[in-house]
Design an enzyme around this catalytic site. Structure first.
Site, PDB file in Angstrom:
ATOM      1  N   SER A  27      13.053  13.703  -9.802  1.00  0.00           N
ATOM      2  CA  SER A  27      12.228  14.155  -8.670  1.00  0.00           C
ATOM      3  C   SER A  27      11.284  15.272  -9.093  1.00  0.00           C
ATOM      4  O   SER A  27      10.586  15.847  -8.267  1.00  0.00           O
ATOM      5  CB  SER A  27      13.135  14.647  -7.540  1.00  0.00           C
ATOM      6  OG  SER A  27      13.969  15.692  -8.004  1.00  0.00           O
ATOM      7  N   HIS A 160     -11.032   9.497  32.649  1.00  0.00           N
ATOM      8  CA  HIS A 160     -11.210   8.080  32.275  1.00  0.00           C
ATOM      9  C   HIS A 160     -12.470   7.877  31.431  1.00  0.00           C
ATOM     10  O   HIS A 160     -13.034   6.783  31.418  1.00  0.00           O
ATOM     11  CB  HIS A 160     -11.283   7.175  33.511  1.00  0.00           C
ATOM     12  CG  HIS A 160     -10.249   7.470  34.552  1.00  0.00           C
ATOM     13  ND1 HIS A 160      -9.019   6.863  34.582  1.00  0.00           N
ATOM     14  CD2 HIS A 160     -10.248   8.360  35.590  1.00  0.00           C
ATOM     15  CE1 HIS A 160      -8.307   7.335  35.593  1.00  0.00           C
ATOM     16  NE2 HIS A 160      -9.027   8.258  36.219  1.00  0.00           N
ATOM     17  N   SER A 281     -25.030   6.800   4.844  1.00  0.00           N
ATOM     18  CA  SER A 281     -24.612   5.431   4.563  1.00  0.00           C
ATOM     19  C   SER A 281     -25.358   4.949   3.333  1.00  0.00           C
ATOM     20  O   SER A 281     -26.516   5.299   3.118  1.00  0.00           O
ATOM     21  CB  SER A 281     -24.936   4.538   5.761  1.00  0.00           C
ATOM     22  OG  SER A 281     -25.094   3.203   5.343  1.00  0.00           O
ATOM     23  N   LYS A 287     -28.453   6.667   8.951  1.00  0.00           N
ATOM     24  CA  LYS A 287     -27.122   7.075   9.406  1.00  0.00           C
ATOM     25  C   LYS A 287     -26.730   8.486   8.983  1.00  0.00           C
ATOM     26  O   LYS A 287     -27.042   8.942   7.895  1.00  0.00           O
ATOM     27  CB  LYS A 287     -26.047   6.109   8.856  1.00  0.00           C
ATOM     28  CG  LYS A 287     -26.080   4.714   9.425  1.00  0.00           C
ATOM     29  CD  LYS A 287     -25.776   4.650  10.908  1.00  0.00           C
ATOM     30  CE  LYS A 287     -24.327   4.970  11.221  1.00  0.00           C
ATOM     31  NZ  LYS A 287     -23.417   3.933  10.715  1.00  0.00           N
ATOM     32  N   ASN A 289     -23.044  10.081   9.305  1.00  0.00           N
ATOM     33  CA  ASN A 289     -21.697   9.712   9.750  1.00  0.00           C
ATOM     34  C   ASN A 289     -20.764  10.923   9.836  1.00  0.00           C
ATOM     35  O   ASN A 289     -20.739  11.742   8.927  1.00  0.00           O
ATOM     36  CB  ASN A 289     -21.099   8.673   8.805  1.00  0.00           C
ATOM     37  CG  ASN A 289     -21.861   7.357   8.845  1.00  0.00           C
ATOM     38  OD1 ASN A 289     -22.417   6.998   9.877  1.00  0.00           O
ATOM     39  ND2 ASN A 289     -21.900   6.666   7.725  1.00  0.00           N
ATOM     40  N   GLU A 294     -13.759  11.909  11.331  1.00  0.00           N
ATOM     41  CA  GLU A 294     -13.012  10.649  11.338  1.00  0.00           C
ATOM     42  C   GLU A 294     -11.791  10.741  10.428  1.00  0.00           C
ATOM     43  O   GLU A 294     -10.698  10.272  10.768  1.00  0.00           O
ATOM     44  CB  GLU A 294     -13.905   9.502  10.877  1.00  0.00           C
ATOM     45  CG  GLU A 294     -15.006   9.166  11.862  1.00  0.00           C
ATOM     46  CD  GLU A 294     -15.983   8.166  11.266  1.00  0.00           C
ATOM     47  OE1 GLU A 294     -15.794   6.961  11.467  1.00  0.00           O
ATOM     48  OE2 GLU A 294     -16.936   8.596  10.589  1.00  0.00           O
ATOM     49  N   LYS A 329      11.188  15.793   0.461  1.00  0.00           N
ATOM     50  CA  LYS A 329      10.134  16.774   0.135  1.00  0.00           C
ATOM     51  C   LYS A 329       8.718  16.232   0.157  1.00  0.00           C
ATOM     52  O   LYS A 329       7.790  16.932   0.595  1.00  0.00           O
ATOM     53  CB  LYS A 329      10.407  17.380  -1.238  1.00  0.00           C
ATOM     54  CG  LYS A 329      11.730  18.093  -1.325  1.00  0.00           C
ATOM     55  CD  LYS A 329      12.076  18.419  -2.764  1.00  0.00           C
ATOM     56  CE  LYS A 329      13.571  18.591  -2.915  1.00  0.00           C
ATOM     57  NZ  LYS A 329      14.342  17.337  -2.692  1.00  0.00           N
TER      58      LYS A 329
HETATM   59  N1  ARG Z   1      16.936  16.931  -6.858  1.00  0.00           N
HETATM   60  C1  ARG Z   1      17.931  17.044  -5.864  1.00  0.00           C
HETATM   61  C2  ARG Z   1      17.302  16.933  -4.474  1.00  0.00           C
HETATM   62  O1  ARG Z   1      16.155  17.096  -4.366  1.00  0.00           O
HETATM   63  C3  ARG Z   1      18.630  18.360  -5.981  1.00  0.00           C
HETATM   64  C4  ARG Z   1      20.016  18.317  -5.464  1.00  0.00           C
HETATM   65  C5  ARG Z   1      20.800  17.389  -6.323  1.00  0.00           C
HETATM   66  N2  ARG Z   1      22.180  17.422  -6.053  1.00  0.00           N
HETATM   67  C6  ARG Z   1      23.009  16.498  -6.480  1.00  0.00           C
HETATM   68  N3  ARG Z   1      24.230  16.615  -6.158  1.00  0.00           N
HETATM   69  N4  ARG Z   1      22.597  15.448  -7.158  1.00  0.00           N
HETATM   70  O2  ARG Z   1      17.941  16.685  -3.484  1.00  0.00           O
END
Ligand code: ARG
Length: 465
Positions: A27, A160, A281, A287, A289, A294, A329
């Site tokens: 991650s 409306h 455009s 145009k 825009n 948007e 995240k």
């Molecule tokens: N990279 C993990 C997360 O974002 C951190 C926590 C990992 N904990 C574990 N027991 N594998 O959730």
């Protein structure tokens, strides 16, 4: 176990991790966003451990010096991030070991990545929330300035999307100031729930080491330690609440920009948008825009998506930590960036909006937006409102027939419909009269709008402290 597998948990494993699993499990691409918070959390944890006598003083000094060097490397963009170290936590811990040797391994005493990641996330999010609150002050200031600059400009008010009653442009703009003010309040109200320390909850059950959770919380500027270790490592309601608040804010911004899009279209012609915030455009030379507006309207989709995404990740998870939660995240980070971006664009665009008062007034006058006032006038002459409504309805029909405005009708013609109509009626039909007659609290009369402006100015000054 493979010799070059650096991960801290490899002890009980004999066979190496499948490469695909390693990539899938990692991650760090996302959670390196929390790098500085991760270091900050580790420094506080180390200090607390030393104060409790769990680490020697000189050990703590070395660990903290190592962490600070790592922090500088990260800030300078010189830190080497490795996917094979999975996440931000193990990257930082590994770098510490490389710098200070086996002593680095003492950092993780009385801690787990589970309380660590929740701590990092909260430290990071509370900064984003405060930034959002500041941006909301700026955006509202821009709106208030615009409203003040064009006080007196009359536009049609709609229901409306049909012309209903004339209002002041400033009144309309101030409606968004109210919405964005509540958005700021929501973020502010959420802070005490975000600002709670999971650190020391361990993997899930707490720890037998004599740690001081109050102290590490205090060092990190948290209001208090989370009361239940299982809850501390396993809920993400603070992030969901942030996404919900961001979604409401995005919805408000989307509505505002939808109006800018409508108003700047040739059919309305109420405003011109600045060249700096519009695009052309590639095929139609004429145009201009409203791409920025948007796109802001469109960005709302990904923010709602992030909210739905995290709610769905969390639903049905048994206590405590589950790896599913690593999916918590991306959407939040993306949302924080998007919110910062669209608030900044909104605030910088607002001062450059150029209203066209004649077009607004013409639209307001053209569509019988003063019909209610004629009815109210007849009521003031003693007619029941329902009867007055009916009479004015007939007058509107005549006016439409003759292609005239109500105030352009011949008084004698009008009197054939109702004898109660006199010169006074023609006066109440004047646009400015109509607007300025709405003197109820929060209404569109100039004096009321001025009062609104004054109240909001005072709030904004307080926010600026
Ligand atoms: N990279 C993990 C997360 O974002 C951190 C926590 C990992 N904990 C574990 N027991 N594998 O959730």
């Amino acid at each position: 176990m493979s010799k070059d597998d650096l991960r801290m948990w490899r002890g009980r494993f004999q066979a190496p991790t499948d490469e695909r699993v390693q990539a899938f499990n990692a991650s760090v691409d996302i959670d390196r966003e929390f790098a500085l918070e991760d270091v900050e959390g580790s420094v506080a944890h180390t200090r607390m451990l030393a104060e409790q006598g769990i680490l020697e003083r000189d050990e703590a000094v070395k660990i903290i010096a190592g962490l600070e060097a790592i922090r500088d490397e990260i800030t300078a963009g010189r830190f080497e991030w490795r996917e094979d170290l999975e996440d931000v936590h193990m990257n930082v811990e590994y770098a510490l070991g490389k710098r200070i040797g086996p002593l680095g391994g003492k950092l993780h005493t009385a801690r787990s990545r589970n309380d660590q990641v929740a701590t990092d996330f909260r430290l990071w999010l509370r900064k984003r929330i405060v930034e959002t609150m500041d941006s909301l002050t700026l955006a509202r200031e821009a709106l208030v300035d615009l409203a003040e600059r064009h006080l007196g400009v009359i536009m049609p008010g709609y229901t409306h999307l049909q012309i209903a009653q004339p209002v002041l442009l400033s009144h309309h703009l101030m409606a968004y100031v109210e919405m964005l003010g509540r958005d700021r309040e929501r973020f502010s109200d959420s802070l005490p729930r975000v600002n709670v320390s999971p650190l020391g909850a361990g993997a899930l059950a707490g720890t037998g080491f004599a740690i001081d959770r109050e102290r590490s919380a205090e060092l990190l500027g948290f209001d208090r330690p989370a009361a239940n270790s299982l809850d501390a490592v396993s809920d993400r309601d603070f992030a969901i609440e942030y996404l919900a608040n961001a979604s409401i804010l995005a919805m408000h911004l989307s509505r505002f920009h939808e109006e800018l899009i409508l108003w700047s279209s040739p059919a309305f012609g109420f405003i011109s948008l600045p060249d700096s915030h519009t695009t052309g455009s590639s095929i139609m030379p004429q145009k201009k825009n409203p791409d920025v507006s948007e796109l802001i309207r469109g960005k709302t989709g990904r923010i709602y998506g992030a909210l739905m995404g995290l709610l769905t990740v969390m639903k049905g998870l048994p206590l405590a930590y589950n790896k599913d939660m690593q999916e918590d995240k991306g959407g939040v980070i993306d949302t924080a960036r998007t919110i910062a971006n669209i608030l900044d664009l909104t605030a910088t665009m607002i001062p450059l909006i150029e209203p066209h008062p004649e077009r607004m007034a013409a639209a307001a006058a053209a569509a019988y937006g003063n019909a209610t006032d004629l009815a109210d006038y007849l009521v003031s002459k003693g007619l029941p409102f329902r009867e007055a409504h009916h009479i004015v309805g007939r007058l509107v029909a005549i006016a439409i027939d003759q292609g005239r405005r109500l105030e352009e009708l011949d008084l004698t013609d009008m009197r054939t419909v109702s004898e109660r109509i006199d010169e006074g009626a023609l006066e109440v039909l004047q646009l400015e009269r109509v607007v300025n007659s709405r003197t109820s609290y929060g209404g569109t009369a100039r004096a009321q709008v001025e009062a609104q402006l004054a109240r909001v100015r005072a709030t904004l000054a307080e926010e600026r402290g």
